[in-house]
Design an enzyme around this catalytic site. Structure first.
Site, mmCIF file in Angstrom:
data_model
loop_
_atom_site.group_PDB
_atom_site.id
_atom_site.type_symbol
_atom_site.label_atom_id
_atom_site.label_comp_id
_atom_site.label_asym_id
_atom_site.label_seq_id
_atom_site.Cartn_x
_atom_site.Cartn_y
_atom_site.Cartn_z
ATOM 1 N N HIS A 718 37.743 17.128 29.193
ATOM 2 C CA HIS A 718 38.833 17.052 30.170
ATOM 3 C C HIS A 718 38.406 17.739 31.469
ATOM 4 C CE1 HIS A 718 39.280 21.026 28.301
ATOM 5 N NE2 HIS A 718 39.746 21.410 29.491
ATOM 6 N N THR A 720 39.491 20.505 33.991
ATOM 7 C CA THR A 720 40.409 21.620 34.216
ATOM 8 C C THR A 720 40.799 21.603 35.690
ATOM 9 O OG1 THR A 720 39.423 22.949 32.464
ATOM 10 C CG2 THR A 720 40.705 24.119 34.130
ATOM 11 N N HIS A 797 34.771 19.659 37.355
ATOM 12 C CA HIS A 797 33.777 19.165 36.403
ATOM 13 C C HIS A 797 34.435 18.963 35.044
ATOM 14 C CE1 HIS A 797 33.805 23.565 35.837
ATOM 15 N NE2 HIS A 797 33.573 23.279 34.546
ATOM 16 N N THR A 799 33.501 19.504 31.055
ATOM 17 C CA THR A 799 32.545 20.079 30.105
ATOM 18 C C THR A 799 32.305 19.074 28.978
ATOM 19 O OG1 THR A 799 33.297 22.318 30.625
ATOM 20 C CG2 THR A 799 32.081 22.005 28.542
#
Length: 835
Positions: A718, A720, A797, A799
């Site tokens: 996802h 953040t 970004h 992860t």
């Protein structure tokens, strides 16, 4: 820059000229902003909007409607000041040199023998007050006059040590043709006239600090304005002088006796204004023909009554006869008297002539005392000669320039002076005064004390930066004076020098951050012009002789996009980026890299730093008309009045990032001044914004996507979309804001194109297309006092893995949002929403 508005294109091509066609898809403010950031000097604005022209003029950028080719040709070839309220163009055009002429707006000069000393084949032309007599040369749709003259050179010659006028004026003309035009000096007279007329009508009490001779006509019609200068030279000050003999020295090849008389009378007049704040009757005995009265009457309705056997053509009432002491009874109260009686020497020998002169001096002094002995509201200026005399210790001595320095000087007395203690002054002491002193200013009022005046509007133009003033007291005055226009020298050194040399003095230097002002506008000369109905075709250049204009108590303070606004804020950046830098994207790239954002894909459209603040800091020398502190403050208090334009309000963290980028820029350039300025602006941002950081977060906003084009081994990859530090009771407030932003969040054009190692064993995918919405969301949370975002830059970004992986690059791929949620860190989801 100058903007010349046309309804149709022109076939001719002009140097340093660019065409801008009005963009109907954008509003007037956005068009004005785009025009202001074009890099050429001349802008031909086609299919123009009158509102856009108004916006530019209010910003101090000259924008004129052109109806005829003659108008275009005239305005494109020279610079000018534009009165956009009264539609008057004041040209600053020296092309008249091609007519073999020099020009003056002082009538008395035309009555001298100056033409005997001009360049061969040249003549002198009188052009009237601010070039008013040249209006007939221009048959235009707007009023137009050429305000350029050579009076500055003529007056400089008079005060110089040069005697050869032809060589002097030749040098000055060559200087004018080889150096940039000192347009502020040319424009300043237009500005001062407009400024003080406005202030006197708006304020009952106006104080002016530090006037010089160039303002001697400006204040003739404003007797109520209180002047502060460097003070007079008093009779008692001669006690310091050693005795000398007659020197005799020629100051000017042509006769400047009329200039001296004018300065004497104006000095006396301003002394009267200082005491009584009204216009007097002006009595003059001798000094015919006084052609300079014509100059005075161009500016004011002062009344002159004169006595002299010779004609005085511009006097209101002239008595073609001698004046005697018995005639003093004819003179009324509320007046000034100028006594300049001196008979011609003719064939008298020196001793006989000296006796006559001393007798006339005693007679002149007797007339002055008799005039001041009765009545009220009187000031007298009397012609004296160096001889043993008893004079009142408080009387003022004058020695304005005259054709030859001999033995004459002048004495100013008021009623009190005439009755004050007298002191014996030897002839040799008076010769010492005459030989070594030239009075350089018609304003001889007392110096200004650096303290706040409660009920006055204070004007101090170019008067307070001198290092004989205490710097802290200057700052305190600016901070505390409620109504004022004060200028101080801007610090545009690179080594953050606290003071700089100028001519034979030193000036303190200042930055906007030196002042603690909340309702003052801090701008440049051109930014200030816009607030008084004027604009200018040539912006200030970073010459080292630049000043901050600080306006306190103005009703324009909250009109953020109308005055001292962001027009031209990117102009210097554009000039550098498109001509000197490695790439036109250099500014965007540098701002991201200096904040450790290494994803440069789309950096020119999705930048994480405020370009406005960054440019305002690193290029402040080139454009400080934009009041950065006011812009920050009004946004922080939500008091900014925005009239139009595609106006984007920055999140406070974007401003912080800009300061950090500017600081990095300053270090690379070894620019200590920008380094300090950036630090102080960042401190100011932190002061006016209550910024808190979620560096120890307990909630986060997540965005889950329907498709991830990479391999991953985390459970739910996802984005953040920011972290929060909130109490559980604040969750409903966060949810309400997320719901408000629902449409904008799901409309984001989210893409990815590569993976990278964020740090050891943290493998992530880049995300583009979300920063603009992120900062809008940040602002919404900030206004509700919800702590959102960390002190480090937000780098979006996803992860993918908590292990080291090989970097992958793919074509730009759109990520489709599945749902957006709010989750407690190491806890449960408390809210989610789908499209």
């Amino acid at each position: 820059m100058k903007v010349l508005a046309l309804r149709h294109s022109v076939a001719q091509v002009y140097a340093d000229t660019q065409i801008y066609t009005h963009d109907e898809t954008k509003d007037d403010y956005e068009n004005a902003f785009l025009i202001s950031n074009l890099t050429t000097h001349n802008i031909l604005y086609l299919n123009y909007s009158v509102k856009t022209l108004q916006i530019l003029n209010k910003s101090g950028i000259a924008a004129v409607e052109i109806q005829k080719m003659d108008e275009l040709f005239t305005l494109i070839r020279c610079n000018f000041t534009y009165d956009y309220i009264d539609d008057i163009v004041y040209l600053h055009d020296y092309s008249y040199y091609t007519n073999n002429e020099i020009r003056t707006d002082q009538h008395w000069v035309t009555k001298t023998n100056i033409e005997d000393y001009l360049l061969p084949g040249w003549k002198l032309m009188y052009v009237g007050y601010n070039g008013n007599d040249t209006r007939g040369h221009y048959n235009f749709s707007f009023k137009c006059q050429n305000a350029a003259t050579d009076d500055d050179a003529i007056i400089e010659y008079i005060y110089s040590n040069e005697l050869d006028f032809q060589n002097f004026i030749l040098k000055k003309i060559k200087e004018r043709m080889t150096t940039s035009l000192p347009i502020a000096r040319l424009s300043n007279r237009v500005f001062r006239d407009k400024l003080f007329k406005t202030l006197v009508s708006d304020h009952s009490r106006v104080v002016n600090v530090g006037p010089r001779n160039e303002s001697m006509f400006t204040f003739l019609d404003h007797p109520s304005i209180k002047q502060f200068s460097n003070g007079p030279y008093l009779v008692k000050d001669t006690i310091k002088l050693k005795q000398e003999r007659w020197l005799g020295k020629r100051l000017s090849q042509f006769d400047i006796g009329q200039y001296k008389n004018m300065l004497n009378v104006l000095t006396t007049l301003y002394q009267y204004y200082d005491m009584y704040h009204e216009k007097p009757i002006i009595y003059m005995v001798g000094s015919a023909p006084s052609y300079w009265i014509h100059d005075v009457k161009q500016y004011s309705d002062l009344k002159f009554e004169t006595w002299d056997p010779l004609d005085t053509p511009y006097s209101d009432l002239h008595h073609k006869e001698l004046f005697y002491a018995s005639d003093v009874t004819k003179l009324k109260d509320n007046s000034i008297l100028y006594v300049d009686i001196r008979t011609d020497r003719e064939n008298a020998d020196w001793k006989t002539w000296r006796k006559i002169v001393e007798e006339q001096t005693a007679n002149n002094l007797n007339i002055a005392y008799k005039y001041l002995s009765t009545g009220k509201a009187k000031v007298c200026c009397v012609k004296m000669t160096a001889m043993d005399l008893e004079l009142p210790i408080s009387a003022k001595l004058l020695h304005h320039p005259t054709t030859e320095i001999r033995s004459e000087f002048y004495l100013i007395m008021d009623i009190w002076d005439s009755k004050n203690t007298k002191r014996f002054i030897p002839k040799g002491v008076l010769y010492s005064y005459i030989n070594n002193t030239i009075t350089e200013n018609v304003f001889i009022q007392q110096p200004f004390k650096l303290r706040t005046l409660r009920n006055e509007y204070v004007v101090a133009l170019y008067a307070l930066s001198n290092d004989f003033n205490n710097r802290e007291d200057v700052v305190k005055l600016v901070n505390n004076q409620k109504n004022a226009l004060i200028t101080v020298r801007i610090n545009n050194t690179f080594k953050d020098e606290p003071k700089v040399g100028f001519k034979d003095i030193y000036d303190w230097t200042f930055l906007p951050t030196d002042f603690e002002t909340n309702e003052s506008i801090i701008t440049s000369y051109d930014g200030c012009l816009g607030m008084f109905g004027l604009s200018i075709s040539l912006a200030s250049k970073p010459t080292g002789n630049n000043h901050l204009f600080i306006l306190s108590g103005t009703n324009k303070y909250f009109k953020l996009d109308q005055f001292a606004n962001h027009m031209s804020i990117s102009r210097r950046s554009h000039q550098i980026r498109f001509s000197e830098s490695a790439t036109s994207y250099s500014g965007y790239i540098f701002r991201d890299l200096s904040n450790n954002n290494f994803n440069l894909i789309g950096t020119n459209v999705e930048n994480s730093v405020s370009g406005h603040v960054y440019n305002a800091l690193i290029y402040y020398r080139y454009n400080y008309s934009f009041d950065l502190k006011r812009w920050i403050y009004l946004h922080s208090t939500n008091k900014a009045s925005i009239e139009g334009g595609r106006y984007y309000e920055h999140a406070p963290i974007e401003l912080i990032y800009a300061c950090r980028s500017a600081r990095e820029f300053a270090k690379l350039q070894d620019d200590l001044t920008v380094l300090r300025y950036s630090n102080e602006i960042e401190n100011y941002i932190n002061k006016v914004y209550s910024i808190t950081y979620a560096d120890d977060p307990n909630y986060f906003i997540g965005i889950k996507f329907k498709n991830i084009p990479y391999e991953y081994d985390v459970k739910v990859p996802h984005l953040t979309f920011g972290v929060l530090n909130i109490s559980d009771s604040m969750v409903p407030d966060v949810v309400a804001i997320l719901k408000k932003f629902k449409n904008e969040l799901f409309r984001m054009d989210v893409t990815t194109s590569y993976t990278y190692m964020l740090s050891d064993e943290i493998y992530v995918a880049n995300v583009s297309g979300v920063l603009s919405t992120y900062f809008k969301l940040y602002n919404a949370f900030y206004k509700e006092q919800i702590t959102f975002g960390q002190s480090r830059m937000f780098i979006p970004h996803i992860t993918l893995s908590f292990s080291n992986k090989r970097v992958v690059r793919i074509g730009s791929t759109r990520l489709n949002i599945d749902f957006i949620y709010l989750r407690k860190i190491k806890g449960d989801t408390v809210f989610d929403m789908t499209e």
